[in-house]
Design a protein around this motif. Structure first.
Motif, PDB file in Angstrom:
ATOM      1  N   LEU A 320       0.843  -1.182   0.000  1.00 25.97           N
ATOM      2  CA  LEU A 320       0.000   0.000   0.000  1.00 25.97           C
ATOM      3  C   LEU A 320       0.886   1.242   0.000  1.00 25.97           C
ATOM      4  CD1 LEU A 320      -2.677  -1.087   2.622  1.00 25.97           C
ATOM      5  CD2 LEU A 320      -2.912  -1.024   0.131  1.00 25.97           C
ATOM      6  N   ASP A 321       0.443   2.225  -0.768  1.00 27.46           N
ATOM      7  CA  ASP A 321       1.185   3.477  -0.878  1.00 27.46           C
ATOM      8  C   ASP A 321       0.945   4.310   0.376  1.00 27.46           C
ATOM      9  OD1 ASP A 321       2.080   6.057  -1.530  1.00 27.46           O
ATOM     10  OD2 ASP A 321       1.772   5.647  -3.669  1.00 27.46           O
ATOM     11  N   VAL A 322       2.018   4.782   0.992  1.00 24.45           N
ATOM     12  CA  VAL A 322       1.885   5.533   2.244  1.00 24.45           C
ATOM     13  C   VAL A 322       1.118   6.828   2.017  1.00 24.45           C
ATOM     14  CG1 VAL A 322       3.156   6.725   4.060  1.00 24.45           C
ATOM     15  CG2 VAL A 322       3.947   4.518   3.230  1.00 24.45           C
ATOM     16  N   ALA A 323       1.261   7.441   0.826  1.00 24.44           N
ATOM     17  CA  ALA A 323       0.553   8.693   0.560  1.00 24.44           C
ATOM     18  C   ALA A 323      -0.955   8.472   0.588  1.00 24.44           C
ATOM     19  CB  ALA A 323       0.983   9.256  -0.794  1.00 24.44           C
ATOM     20  N   VAL A 324      -1.398   7.302   0.146  1.00 24.63           N
ATOM     21  CA  VAL A 324      -2.835   7.024   0.102  1.00 24.63           C
ATOM     22  C   VAL A 324      -3.316   6.385   1.396  1.00 24.63           C
ATOM     23  CG1 VAL A 324      -4.657   5.930  -1.254  1.00 24.63           C
ATOM     24  CG2 VAL A 324      -2.506   6.588  -2.355  1.00 24.63           C
ATOM     25  N   HIS A 325      -2.513   5.470   1.927  1.00 18.59           N
ATOM     26  CA  HIS A 325      -2.898   4.733   3.141  1.00 18.59           C
ATOM     27  C   HIS A 325      -1.816   4.919   4.203  1.00 18.59           C
ATOM     28  CE1 HIS A 325      -5.940   2.605   0.743  1.00 18.59           C
ATOM     29  NE2 HIS A 325      -5.000   2.463  -0.174  1.00 18.59           N
ATOM     30  N   PRO A 326      -1.790   6.079   4.849  1.00 22.20           N
ATOM     31  CA  PRO A 326      -0.719   6.295   5.836  1.00 22.20           C
ATOM     32  C   PRO A 326      -0.858   5.406   7.070  1.00 22.20           C
ATOM     33  CG  PRO A 326      -2.270   8.127   5.861  1.00 22.20           C
ATOM     34  CD  PRO A 326      -2.665   7.251   4.713  1.00 22.20           C
ATOM     35  N   PRO A 387      16.635  -5.941   7.580  1.00 25.08           N
ATOM     36  CA  PRO A 387      16.383  -6.198   6.160  1.00 25.08           C
ATOM     37  C   PRO A 387      15.305  -7.279   5.978  1.00 25.08           C
ATOM     38  CG  PRO A 387      18.659  -6.732   6.772  1.00 25.08           C
ATOM     39  CD  PRO A 387      17.924  -6.474   8.029  1.00 25.08           C
ATOM     40  N   ALA A 388      14.546  -7.159   4.890  1.00 22.98           N
ATOM     41  CA  ALA A 388      13.624  -8.243   4.519  1.00 22.98           C
ATOM     42  C   ALA A 388      14.450  -9.278   3.776  1.00 22.98           C
ATOM     43  CB  ALA A 388      12.496  -7.706   3.634  1.00 22.98           C
ATOM     44  N   PRO A 389      14.639 -10.456   4.358  1.00 25.31           N
ATOM     45  CA  PRO A 389      15.611 -11.408   3.794  1.00 25.31           C
ATOM     46  C   PRO A 389      15.266 -11.846   2.378  1.00 25.31           C
ATOM     47  CG  PRO A 389      14.893 -12.097   5.997  1.00 25.31           C
ATOM     48  CD  PRO A 389      14.010 -10.967   5.574  1.00 25.31           C
ATOM     49  N   TRP A 390      13.985 -11.770   2.021  1.00 22.98           N
ATOM     50  CA  TRP A 390      13.567 -12.278   0.718  1.00 22.98           C
ATOM     51  C   TRP A 390      13.547 -11.214  -0.362  1.00 22.98           C
ATOM     52  CZ3 TRP A 390      10.635 -12.548   5.214  1.00 22.98           C
ATOM     53  CH2 TRP A 390       9.684 -11.543   5.380  1.00 22.98           C
ATOM     54  N   ARG A 391      13.851  -9.955   0.006  1.00 23.06           N
ATOM     55  CA  ARG A 391      13.779  -8.901  -1.010  1.00 23.06           C
ATOM     56  C   ARG A 391      14.827  -7.833  -0.701  1.00 23.06           C
ATOM     57  NH1 ARG A 391      11.041  -9.129  -5.719  1.00 23.06           N
ATOM     58  NH2 ARG A 391       8.989  -9.398  -4.778  1.00 23.06           N
ATOM     59  N   PRO A 392      15.962  -7.868  -1.386  1.00 24.43           N
ATOM     60  CA  PRO A 392      17.013  -6.889  -1.120  1.00 24.43           C
ATOM     61  C   PRO A 392      16.476  -5.467  -1.288  1.00 24.43           C
ATOM     62  CG  PRO A 392      17.799  -8.598  -2.613  1.00 24.43           C
ATOM     63  CD  PRO A 392      16.333  -8.823  -2.429  1.00 24.43           C
ATOM     64  N   GLY A 393      16.854  -4.594  -0.387  1.00 22.06           N
ATOM     65  CA  GLY A 393      16.412  -3.203  -0.453  1.00 22.06           C
ATOM     66  C   GLY A 393      15.193  -2.929   0.396  1.00 22.06           C
ATOM     67  N   HIS A 394      14.396  -3.954   0.648  1.00 26.01           N
ATOM     68  CA  HIS A 394      13.221  -3.756   1.495  1.00 26.01           C
ATOM     69  C   HIS A 394      13.609  -3.962   2.956  1.00 26.01           C
ATOM     70  CE1 HIS A 394       9.952  -4.540  -1.791  1.00 26.01           C
ATOM     71  NE2 HIS A 394      10.869  -3.677  -2.157  1.00 26.01           N
ATOM     72  N   ARG A 395      12.888  -3.257   3.828  1.00 25.23           N
ATOM     73  CA  ARG A 395      13.100  -3.434   5.263  1.00 25.23           C
ATOM     74  C   ARG A 395      11.949  -4.234   5.857  1.00 25.23           C
ATOM     75  NH1 ARG A 395      17.966  -2.734   6.827  1.00 25.23           N
ATOM     76  NH2 ARG A 395      17.506  -1.691   8.816  1.00 25.23           N
ATOM     77  N   LEU A 396      12.256  -4.910   6.933  1.00 23.68           N
ATOM     78  CA  LEU A 396      11.226  -5.690   7.622  1.00 23.68           C
ATOM     79  C   LEU A 396      11.088  -5.114   9.028  1.00 23.68           C
ATOM     80  CD1 LEU A 396       9.408  -8.221   7.308  1.00 23.68           C
ATOM     81  CD2 LEU A 396      11.217  -9.515   8.429  1.00 23.68           C
ATOM     82  N   GLU A 605       1.166   4.017  11.949  1.00 23.25           N
ATOM     83  CA  GLU A 605       1.201   5.148  11.016  1.00 23.25           C
ATOM     84  C   GLU A 605       2.613   5.259  10.459  1.00 23.25           C
ATOM     85  OE1 GLU A 605       0.131   9.003  12.533  1.00 23.25           O
ATOM     86  OE2 GLU A 605       0.687   9.983  10.651  1.00 23.25           O
ATOM     87  N   PHE A 606       2.708   5.267   9.143  1.00 24.68           N
ATOM     88  CA  PHE A 606       4.011   5.322   8.500  1.00 24.68           C
ATOM     89  C   PHE A 606       4.359   6.763   8.139  1.00 24.68           C
ATOM     90  CE2 PHE A 606       2.577   1.023   7.950  1.00 24.68           C
ATOM     91  CZ  PHE A 606       3.727   0.278   8.157  1.00 24.68           C
ATOM     92  N   ASN A 607       5.630   7.066   8.221  1.00 25.30           N
ATOM     93  CA  ASN A 607       6.116   8.407   7.899  1.00 25.30           C
ATOM     94  C   ASN A 607       6.463   8.455   6.408  1.00 25.30           C
ATOM     95  OD1 ASN A 607       7.429  10.807   7.601  1.00 25.30           O
ATOM     96  ND2 ASN A 607       8.954  10.451   9.218  1.00 25.30           N
ATOM     97  N   PRO A 608       5.728   9.255   5.631  1.00 30.23           N
ATOM     98  CA  PRO A 608       5.970   9.282   4.186  1.00 30.23           C
ATOM     99  C   PRO A 608       7.373   9.764   3.830  1.00 30.23           C
ATOM    100  CG  PRO A 608       4.382  10.973   4.835  1.00 30.23           C
ATOM    101  CD  PRO A 608       4.614  10.130   6.038  1.00 30.23           C
ATOM    102  N   ALA A 609       8.010  10.493   4.750  1.00 28.67           N
ATOM    103  CA  ALA A 609       9.368  10.944   4.465  1.00 28.67           C
ATOM    104  C   ALA A 609      10.346   9.763   4.460  1.00 28.67           C
ATOM    105  CB  ALA A 609       9.803  11.985   5.506  1.00 28.67           C
ATOM    106  N   GLN A 610       9.951   8.678   5.111  1.00 21.58           N
ATOM    107  CA  GLN A 610      10.858   7.524   5.222  1.00 21.58           C
ATOM    108  C   GLN A 610      10.369   6.307   4.431  1.00 21.58           C
ATOM    109  OE1 GLN A 610      13.752   7.534   6.952  1.00 21.58           O
ATOM    110  NE2 GLN A 610      13.448   9.698   7.429  1.00 21.58           N
ATOM    111  N   ALA A 654      11.410   5.174   1.372  1.00 20.74           N
ATOM    112  CA  ALA A 654      11.177   6.298   0.470  1.00 20.74           C
ATOM    113  C   ALA A 654      12.369   6.428  -0.460  1.00 20.74           C
ATOM    114  CB  ALA A 654      10.977   7.578   1.280  1.00 20.74           C
ATOM    115  N   GLY A 655      12.088   6.732  -1.724  1.00 27.49           N
ATOM    116  CA  GLY A 655      13.173   6.819  -2.695  1.00 27.49           C
ATOM    117  C   GLY A 655      13.370   5.499  -3.412  1.00 27.49           C
ATOM    118  N   GLY A 656      12.924   4.409  -2.777  1.00 27.04           N
ATOM    119  CA  GLY A 656      12.972   3.106  -3.449  1.00 27.04           C
ATOM    120  C   GLY A 656      11.827   3.020  -4.439  1.00 27.04           C
ATOM    121  N   ARG A 657      11.823   1.957  -5.219  1.00 24.79           N
ATOM    122  CA  ARG A 657      10.763   1.797  -6.200  1.00 24.79           C
ATOM    123  C   ARG A 657       9.521   1.284  -5.480  1.00 24.79           C
ATOM    124  NH1 ARG A 657       9.721  -1.775 -10.643  1.00 24.79           N
ATOM    125  NH2 ARG A 657      11.104  -3.302  -9.724  1.00 24.79           N
TER     126      ARG A 657
END
Lengths: 785, 78
Positions: A320-326, A387-396, A605-610, A654-657
């Motif tokens: 879910l996109d944080v901008a739409v579903h914070p 890190p999310a072990p199954w997806r480099p770049g993602h955090r868990l 609640e997620f911080n859209p800046a991060q 944020a900044g990731g795809r």
């Protein structure tokens, strides 16, 4: 000469045995008077049974049934999906349709199960059958059942899918290519069985497919009214592309049945199997309604949301996109039944159906090393980011909440009412005796402050043990020992009686709980399930909670139990071994019995800046709308003393795809500047709302969290273990979000998390992963051509 | 009338058996299938079919002897 056993004796009497066995049995019969007596009794019983079956009466409907059928038959149909999830309120008409048919043709008074209802509801040929003088209500129904004397014009195919060892293989897709060019499909149930009706007569080509297995094909020329029994054996595919093997000699058997009710059997030369009478009713009576979905359509047409074991369908949560579903909101859940279910399948050498795998329940099955709060709050939060072990770049993000612990001596007095299903379906080693053993374990822990009562239900409900002080163990145990399974089930009446009993011996300030022990295979009589649920909710408000314990294997319907437990502010657990009973009832007695918070909800609640987007792993059927977090009228989850609740979020920084669908830009609302807190670098804030067990107004706890950028090695063993369990769940579910997860990775993660393994549960998990490894490997090549 | 009542009781006792036993008993004594054919139709091994039929008949006999509805028995036991 060897000594034959009594099974051989019985077979010799009612069937055929080879000459050597026959001689051995005859010899022992001559010498052993006990055997002679047993043989006489067996023959007498067999004779009585044959006579009874031949003279099976055709019972009339009761007025209530007839009225219900007429009322319901005019009600609008709901979608198939809904019928699966609700297991039946709107499908009562169909339920009765099958029940009527069963009465008429077989006198089988057993309660129809969920799949029976489905079979009728979604049958593609809802044409009303012709009138029958025997069953006046039948013509009112959009049911496929044909009246006696009417020749069925379609073909039914049924059977069991087997693996090479001869064990049933669940989940195979059965396709029948009819002479009309349509492909009729169904899916084999958890016990490998399938049944489809409504296939047009003529040459029917059959196929059985299951990813990871070689396809098996067969063909048959069938006339209208034929029942084709086909039990294909699937072999594990080689590690190449999927191969189609034709002519693997599946046993195809055709009947020439075209008989009226009463004309019971026609003998035909082997291997022809003849089953007479109405098709759908016959299939039902024989238990082949497993994958009762028969859908004409192109090859590959697939209705999502359908399976046959009674597990509610759940799609994986999406990003879910944080901008739409914070905000992400869900009810706190501590049930663990799914893990036991998964273990049952894997131990049996099968992958569990995807919908039986609930990631949050698997994660929460294990205890984690979360210290309780020191300031007396009911929860302490422990949030860790890695890190999310199954997806480099993602955090868990692992959110761990620990409920307040209560020492055994501080335990409040308990007023327990055991509500025990003693219906015939419970009469199996893994059910009724296990119920008794489990209850003895629990009773052993009670003392003089506690009270215990026992209510049983089957054909009728009865109070077996009035509320008795917990120190009178001999009285209670004797009552448990006297319990016997047998009879049919009517859950509704028993629950009413149990709640009445609990109310009479209500302990103010104590634990008041109805503990339901069943295989979940009960109906609620003709009263609708909605009324039952309302009653359970009402009683929960008055302080009597419900725990549901699921026993047994085959006909286990875990969405019914789960929904009852949810409404009753309770929990449910699935018990298949005495060790599991000990775990659910004794080791966690405080947690099982003492609720420290009710209506607990989590909001993140997620911080859209991060954070660009996020995904909650599991909790699919616990999701709430953000505004429901603040609404005290909305039920949350119940949390027992000492329980840990763990939720995992996969986060795209944020900044990731972003993995989420982007929202269209708004014309009237410009983007707001980030708040001071957003600029402070926090990743998210965890909020928990809960009520005291006897309270009605909620309290709020909050914890802001930042990401320190820890690596997997820096993360705690608990983090790695939980990540491993989640990855395993995604693999079993074949989740689209499993990324680069592999069974080997799960093993690595779990092994590195073995540090805190009180009770050995984590080691057991590891052995499960090892069991699953070859099964997953066998599935993989077919999935990725 | 008496015979019909007796048959009715047999059917009731049959209905109270576990589904697996009930199924093979019907296939055996209603449809008159052989153990082998029952095995093919149900996907159970022939041995398993044999065990289920044996146990089913035994249970029917035991229930015929006990011949009292379980819940009533429980009430009385108290």
């Amino acid at each position: 000469m060897r000594t034959p056993d009594e099974h051989e004796l019985t077979r010799h009497l009612v069937d055929e045995v080879d000459a050597e066995t026959a001689a051995a049995v005859d010899a022992r019969l001559r010498d052993d008077p006990e055997w002679q007596a047993a043989a006489d009794e067996t023959q007498q019983t067999a004779r009585h049974l044959r006579q009874a079956l031949a003279a099976e009466p055709l019972p009339a409907l009761t007025d209530d049934q007839r009225r219900a059928i007429v009322e319901r038959s005019t009600a609008p149909r709901r979608s198939v999906r809904r019928a699966v999830l609700l297991a039946g309120v709107g499908s009562l008409a169909a339920t009765l349709a099958i029940a009527v048919g069963a009465h008429v043709f077989l006198g089988d008074t057993e309660t129809p199960k969920v799949e029976d209802r489905l079979q009728v509801r979604i049958d593609p040929a809802p044409a009303p059958p012709p009138a029958s003088s025997r069953a006046p209500a039948v013509p009112m129904l959009p049911a496929p059942a044909l009246a006696p004397g009417t020749a069925p014009t379609t073909v039914a195919v049924f059977g069991t899918v087997l693996d090479e060892s001869g064990a049933p293989l669940p989940g195979a897709r059965i396709e029948a290519l009819g002479p009309d060019g349509n492909v009729y499909t169904t899916t084999a149930g958890g016990d490998g069985r399938f049944g489809m009706t409504g296939v047009p007569p003529g040459r029917v080509e059959l196929k059985a497919k299951l990813p990871g297995f070689m396809e098996v094909a067969g063909a048959v020329s069938a006339r209208g009214g034929n029942l084709v029994a086909w039990s294909p054996t699937l072999r594990v595919a080689a590690m190449t592309e999927s191969i189609t093997v034709t002519g693997a000699a599946p046993r195809v058997m055709v009947s020439s049945a075209q008989t009226l009710a009463g004309q019971r059997s026609i003998q035909a030369p082997a291997p022809t199997v003849v089953v007479s009478g109405d098709q759908s009713v016959q299939l039902k009576a024989l238990g082949y309604v497993g994958g009762a979905r028969t859908v004409p359509g192109p090859v590959g047409a697939e209705l999502p949301g359908f399976n046959t074991e009674g597990y509610g369908y759940r799609a994986d949560n999406d990003f879910l996109d944080v901008a739409v579903h914070p905000q992400s909101t869900f009810a706190m859940d501590v049930d663990t039944a799914s893990n036991t279910n998964v273990r049952r399948f894997l131990t049996g050498g099968q992958l569990p159906p995807a919908d039986a795998v609930r990631i949050e329940e698997m994660i929460n099955y294990f205890t984690y090393d979360y210290p309780p709060s020191r300031d007396g709050a009911p929860f302490a939060a422990h949030v860790e980011v890695g890190p999310a072990p199954w997806r480099p770049g993602h955090r868990l993000v692992r959110i761990g909440l620990k409920a307040r612990e209560i020492e055994a001596v501080d335990r409040p007095a308990s007023n327990l009412v055991f509500l025990i299903d003693v219906s015939g379906s419970m009469d199996e080693p893994a059910k009724h005796p296990l119920v008794q053993a489990s209850l003895r374990l629990l009773v052993d822990r009670l003392d003089a402050r506690d009270r215990v009562a026992i209510v049983v239900y089957a054909g009728a409900a009865g109070l077996v043990l009035p509320s008795t002080p917990g120190d009178q163990k001999a009285v209670i145990t004797a009552a448990i020992d006297r319990l016997r399974a047998g009879g049919s089930t009517n859950g509704g009446e028993g629950i009413q009686l149990a709640y009445d009993t609990a109310a009479q011996s209500f302990i103010r300030g104590g634990v008041n709980r109805v503990i339901l022990a069943t295989d979940g295979d009960f109906n609620v009589g003709l009263t609708d399930q909605g009324g039952l649920v309302r009653m359970i909710q009402e009683k929960a408000k008055q302080g009597v909670f419900l725990s549901a314990l699921g026993f047994g294997m085959g006909n286990y319907k875990d969405d019914t139990l789960e929904s009852l437990a949810d409404k009753g502010n309770g929990n449910y657990a699935y018990i298949d071994t005495i060790a599991e009973a000990r775990r659910a009832l004794v080791e966690q007695m405080n947690a099982t019995l003492v609720t420290v918070a009710k209506d607990a909800k989590i909001q993140v609640e997620f911080n859209p800046a991060q954070v660009a987007s996020y995904r909650l792993l599991g909790y699919e059927n616990r999701l709430m709308r953000p505004e429901e977090f603040e609404d005290d009228a909305k039920d949350g989850g119940e949390v027992g003393a000492g329980h840990t609740v763990t939720a995992l979020y996969e986060v795209v920084p944020a900044g990731g795809r972003s993995k989420a669908a982007a929202a269209p830009p708004l014309r009237y609302q410009g983007s707001r500047p980030p708040s001071a807190a957003a600029r402070g670098g926090e990743l998210l804030t965890v909020s928990v709302r809960y009520k005291e067990p006897d309270g009605s107004k909620s309290s709020l706890l909050q914890w802001p969290v930042a990401d320190a950028g820890a690596s997997l090695e820096e993360a705690s063993p608990d983090f790695r273990f939980a990540a491993g369990v989640a990855a395993f769940g995604m693999l079993l579910r074949d989740s689209p979000h499993r990324g680069q997860a592999t069974a080997a990775q799960v093993v690595r993660l779990a092994r590195s998390g073995l540090e805190h393994d009180a009770g050995g549960y984590r080691a057991e998990f590891l052995s499960l992963v090892h069991k699953a490894q070859p099964l997953l490997a066998a599935r993989a090549p077919a999935r990725r051509p | 009338v008496e015979a019909r009542e007796a048959a009715q009781e047999v059917l009731e006792r049959l209905a109270a058996l576990p589904a697996s036993q009930r199924e093979v008993l019907r296939l055996k004594f209603q449809e008159e299938l052989s153990y082998r054919d029952i095995s093919v139709v149900t996907g159970l091994t022939v041995n398993h079919v044999g065990v289920l039929i044996h146990q089913g008949l035994k249970a029917l006999r035991a229930r015929a002897e006990a011949d009292r509805p379980p819940v009533v028995a429980l009430r009385r036991a108290r």
